[in-house]
Design a protein around this motif. Structure first.
Motif, PDB file in Angstrom:
ATOM      1  N   LYS A   1       0.100  -3.898  -7.841  1.00 45.86           N
ATOM      2  CA  LYS A   1       0.804  -2.862  -7.070  1.00 45.86           C
ATOM      3  C   LYS A   1       2.308  -3.124  -6.984  1.00 45.86           C
TER       4      LYS A   1
ATOM      5  N   ASN B   1       2.143  -8.430  -2.832  1.00 49.34           N
ATOM      6  CA  ASN B   1       0.926  -7.711  -2.463  1.00 49.34           C
ATOM      7  C   ASN B   1      -0.280  -8.524  -2.914  1.00 49.34           C
ATOM      8  N   ARG B   2      -1.353  -8.438  -2.129  1.00 48.80           N
ATOM      9  CA  ARG B   2      -2.575  -9.196  -2.474  1.00 48.80           C
ATOM     10  C   ARG B   2      -3.014  -8.877  -3.899  1.00 48.80           C
ATOM     11  N   SER B   3      -3.159  -7.576  -4.222  1.00 44.36           N
ATOM     12  CA  SER B   3      -3.445  -7.197  -5.615  1.00 44.36           C
ATOM     13  C   SER B   3      -2.089  -7.082  -6.311  1.00 44.36           C
TER      14      SER B   3
ATOM     15  N   ALA C   1       5.480   8.362  11.079  1.00 44.48           N
ATOM     16  CA  ALA C   1       5.806   9.149   9.887  1.00 44.48           C
ATOM     17  C   ALA C   1       4.773   8.845   8.820  1.00 44.48           C
TER      18      ALA C   1
ATOM     19  N   GLY D   1       0.861  -1.184   0.000  1.00 46.40           N
ATOM     20  CA  GLY D   1       0.000   0.000   0.000  1.00 46.40           C
ATOM     21  C   GLY D   1       0.894   1.230   0.000  1.00 46.40           C
ATOM     22  N   LEU D   2       0.350   2.342   0.443  1.00 50.18           N
ATOM     23  CA  LEU D   2       1.125   3.583   0.433  1.00 50.18           C
ATOM     24  C   LEU D   2       2.395   3.444   1.262  1.00 50.18           C
ATOM     25  N   MET D   3       2.258   2.861   2.451  1.00 51.03           N
ATOM     26  CA  MET D   3       3.420   2.760   3.332  1.00 51.03           C
ATOM     27  C   MET D   3       4.369   1.649   2.899  1.00 51.03           C
TER      28      MET D   3
ATOM     29  N   ASN E   1      -0.003  -1.360  12.040  1.00 50.92           N
ATOM     30  CA  ASN E   1      -0.468  -0.852  13.338  1.00 50.92           C
ATOM     31  C   ASN E   1      -1.369  -1.862  14.028  1.00 50.92           C
TER      32      ASN E   1
ATOM     33  N   ASP F   1      -5.056  -8.770   9.076  1.00 49.59           N
ATOM     34  CA  ASP F   1      -4.596  -9.071   7.708  1.00 49.59           C
ATOM     35  C   ASP F   1      -3.206  -9.696   7.762  1.00 49.59           C
TER      36      ASP F   1
ATOM     37  N   LEU G   1       0.552  -4.078   6.390  1.00 54.59           N
ATOM     38  CA  LEU G   1      -0.780  -4.200   5.803  1.00 54.59           C
ATOM     39  C   LEU G   1      -1.740  -3.249   6.519  1.00 54.59           C
ATOM     40  N   SER G   2      -3.001  -3.260   6.099  1.00 44.54           N
ATOM     41  CA  SER G   2      -3.964  -2.308   6.669  1.00 44.54           C
ATOM     42  C   SER G   2      -4.146  -2.514   8.165  1.00 44.54           C
TER      43      SER G   2
HETATM   44  P1  NDP Z   1      -2.966   1.158   2.394  1.00 42.48           P
HETATM   45  O1  NDP Z   1      -4.448   1.145   2.543  1.00 42.48           O
HETATM   46  O2  NDP Z   1      -2.359   2.070   1.402  1.00 42.48           O
HETATM   47  O3  NDP Z   1      -2.469  -0.325   2.064  1.00 42.48           O
HETATM   48  C1  NDP Z   1      -3.012  -1.427   2.739  1.00 42.48           C
HETATM   49  C2  NDP Z   1      -2.274  -2.672   2.338  1.00 42.48           C
HETATM   50  O4  NDP Z   1      -2.832  -3.778   3.074  1.00 42.48           O
HETATM   51  C3  NDP Z   1      -2.379  -3.012   0.860  1.00 42.48           C
HETATM   52  O5  NDP Z   1      -1.173  -3.614   0.456  1.00 42.48           O
HETATM   53  C4  NDP Z   1      -3.521  -4.034   0.857  1.00 42.48           C
HETATM   54  O6  NDP Z   1      -3.506  -4.912  -0.230  1.00 42.48           O
HETATM   55  C5  NDP Z   1      -3.185  -4.784   2.118  1.00 42.48           C
HETATM   56  N1  NDP Z   1      -4.293  -5.575   2.626  1.00 42.48           N
HETATM   57  C6  NDP Z   1      -5.465  -5.109   3.138  1.00 42.48           C
HETATM   58  N2  NDP Z   1      -6.233  -6.143   3.527  1.00 42.48           N
HETATM   59  C7  NDP Z   1      -5.531  -7.268   3.240  1.00 42.48           C
HETATM   60  C8  NDP Z   1      -5.801  -8.638   3.427  1.00 42.48           C
HETATM   61  N3  NDP Z   1      -6.939  -9.076   3.979  1.00 42.48           N
HETATM   62  N4  NDP Z   1      -4.854  -9.530   3.036  1.00 42.48           N
HETATM   63  C9  NDP Z   1      -3.709  -9.099   2.486  1.00 42.48           C
HETATM   64  N5  NDP Z   1      -3.386  -7.817   2.277  1.00 42.48           N
HETATM   65  C10 NDP Z   1      -4.301  -6.912   2.665  1.00 42.48           C
HETATM   66  O7  NDP Z   1      -2.389   1.412   3.859  1.00 42.48           O
HETATM   67  P2  NDP Z   1      -0.972   2.056   4.267  1.00 42.48           P
HETATM   68  O8  NDP Z   1       0.087   1.425   3.427  1.00 42.48           O
HETATM   69  O9  NDP Z   1      -1.095   3.525   4.315  1.00 42.48           O
HETATM   70  O10 NDP Z   1      -0.838   1.556   5.777  1.00 42.48           O
HETATM   71  C11 NDP Z   1      -0.291   0.286   6.088  1.00 42.48           C
HETATM   72  C12 NDP Z   1       0.017   0.259   7.596  1.00 42.48           C
HETATM   73  O11 NDP Z   1       0.953   1.302   7.889  1.00 42.48           O
HETATM   74  C13 NDP Z   1      -1.226   0.504   8.480  1.00 42.48           C
HETATM   75  O12 NDP Z   1      -1.164  -0.319   9.624  1.00 42.48           O
HETATM   76  C14 NDP Z   1      -1.069   1.949   8.854  1.00 42.48           C
HETATM   77  O13 NDP Z   1      -1.705   2.244  10.086  1.00 42.48           O
HETATM   78  C15 NDP Z   1       0.456   2.080   8.959  1.00 42.48           C
HETATM   79  N6  NDP Z   1       0.880   3.466   8.845  1.00 42.48           N
HETATM   80  C16 NDP Z   1       0.511   4.202   7.741  1.00 42.48           C
HETATM   81  C17 NDP Z   1       0.820   5.556   7.671  1.00 42.48           C
HETATM   82  C18 NDP Z   1       0.410   6.384   6.501  1.00 42.48           C
HETATM   83  O14 NDP Z   1       0.523   7.618   6.610  1.00 42.48           O
HETATM   84  N7  NDP Z   1      -0.023   5.814   5.390  1.00 42.48           N
HETATM   85  C19 NDP Z   1       1.548   6.203   8.784  1.00 42.48           C
HETATM   86  C20 NDP Z   1       1.973   5.311   9.832  1.00 42.48           C
HETATM   87  C21 NDP Z   1       1.613   3.999   9.863  1.00 42.48           C
HETATM   88  P3  NDP Z   1      -4.353  -4.553  -1.577  1.00 42.48           P
HETATM   89  O15 NDP Z   1      -3.486  -3.589  -2.324  1.00 42.48           O
HETATM   90  O16 NDP Z   1      -4.501  -5.861  -2.229  1.00 42.48           O
HETATM   91  O17 NDP Z   1      -5.650  -3.929  -1.128  1.00 42.48           O
END
Ligand code: NDP
Length: 285
Positions: free
Chosen positions: A37, A32-34, A116, A11-13, A89, A71, A66-67
């Motif tokens: 990405k 990554n699940r999808s 961050a 995801g973003l992080m 988190n 997960d 992950l989210s």
């Molecule tokens: P995103 O929503 O951008 O990404 C979420 C990720 O989790 C994706 O790779 C998604 O895969 C994956 N995911 C979700 N559900 C599942 C599942 N059931 N099985 C497998 N993969 C799954 O979130 P962020 O990257 O922003 O955040 C990730 C973590 O980092 C969180 O815990 C967040 O609290 C923490 N964090 C984020 C910050 C931020 O500013 N972004 C700051 C500090 C901490 P798919 O692409 O397939 O949906």
């Protein structure tokens, strides 16, 4: 030194973490699940794994982001011989349970909290809190330092999420106060932009009270020459009444009023505000 790293979750992080590692010349396996990405990272040299299990087997160090925690629990398979650095988190209880599972499989476990946002990753201002297996943390500290400024908090894997949540707690409390104050002045058509510099300066000045409160609660010495619980308590009826008069939701104020009332009822009216910390440590029934 083995410089191979796996990143699960893009995801973003997770993408920012993988990109920082690629920028440092590491061999980075990503999953990554999808699947799509992973493509921008593959274009920058990452190796794409088809399954989470394949990604875990590719590197001694596996970073998970992950989210939500469940997960991460769902995709983590066999961690034998691996160091799992879990940056999703979660709560201290979740971290301790996952640590038990990973160590039961013969892996090593470090939990982390990222203080961050993604654009800060790879820079020293990105504080990343860690706790858990200290030997594993030390072994991979150079790699983890690529992501931001690491701070190790101790051997209990629950400490990193506890500190992370405590910092969020402080942040949201401050934001709630700011937003409520803005709503109050906006009820008289004062623009938020006019009020903001005043409230920012005020909160900055008030933060100078924190070191003394920290000292007082640790020393159990609540004598004050600054501001007593009783002095602050009397502000709350006016704050709540004015919110209602102005058509503004009282928000967090009734809960704070109740805490001050309890402190005075228990005989702490002459104490400094640090006394409230001890009441929070003993929740009202
Ligand atoms: P995103 O929503 O951008 O990404 C979420 C990720 O989790 C994706 O790779 C998604 O895969 C994956 N995911 C979700 N559900 C599942 C599942 N059931 N099985 C497998 N993969 C799954 O979130 P962020 O990257 O922003 O955040 C990730 C973590 O980092 C969180 O815990 C967040 O609290 C923490 N964090 C984020 C910050 C931020 O500013 N972004 C700051 C500090 C901490 P798919 O692409 O397939 O949906």
């Amino acid at each position: 030194m083995n410089t191979s790293v796996t990143v699960l979750g893009l995801g973003l992080m997770g993408s920012a973490l993988a990109e920082a590692l690629l920028g440092d010349g590491r061999t980075v396996t990503v999953w990554n699940r999808s699947h799509a990405k992973a493509d921008p990272l593959v274009a920058k040299g990452a190796v794409k794994a088809e399954t989470a299990a394949e990604a875990i087997s590719a590197s001694p160090l596996v970073i998970v982001c992950l989210s939500v925690y469940t997960d991460a629990e769902g995709i983590l398979g066999d961690a034998a011989g691996r160091t799992i650095v879990q940056l999703t988190n979660g709560t201290p209880r979740q971290a301790r349970a996952l640590a038990d599972r990973v160590t039961g499989q013969g892996g090593r476990y470090v939990d982390g909290g990222i203080m961050a946002v993604p654009p800060m990753i790879g820079r020293p201002e990105a504080l990343i809190l860690y706790s858990g297996d200290e030997g594993a943390f030390e072994e991979h500290s150079e790699t983890l330092a690529v992501l931001g400024r690491p701070q190790f908090l101790g051997g209990d894997p629950g400490l990193a999420p506890l500190f992370d949540l405590a910092l969020l707690d402080a942040m949201y409390g401050m934001i709630a106060g700011f937003q409520h104050a803005v709503a109050l002045v906006r009820s008289e058509k004062v623009p938020a932009t006019t009020f903001e510099p005043m409230v920012t300066a005020w909160l900055t000045a008030m933060m100078a009270l924190f070191p003394e409160q920290a000292r007082a609660v640790e020393a159990g010495d609540f004598a004050t020459r600054v501001s007593s619980v009783a002095t602050s308590q009397v502000a709350f009826p006016g704050l709540i009444e004015t919110s209602r008069d102005q058509g503004v939701d009282p928000g967090h104020l009734p809960a704070l009023r109740d805490l001050f009332d309890r402190a005075v009822a228990e005989g702490h009216g002459d104490d400094g505000l640090a006394r409230l910390i001890t009441l929070l440590e003993r929740p009202a029934r």
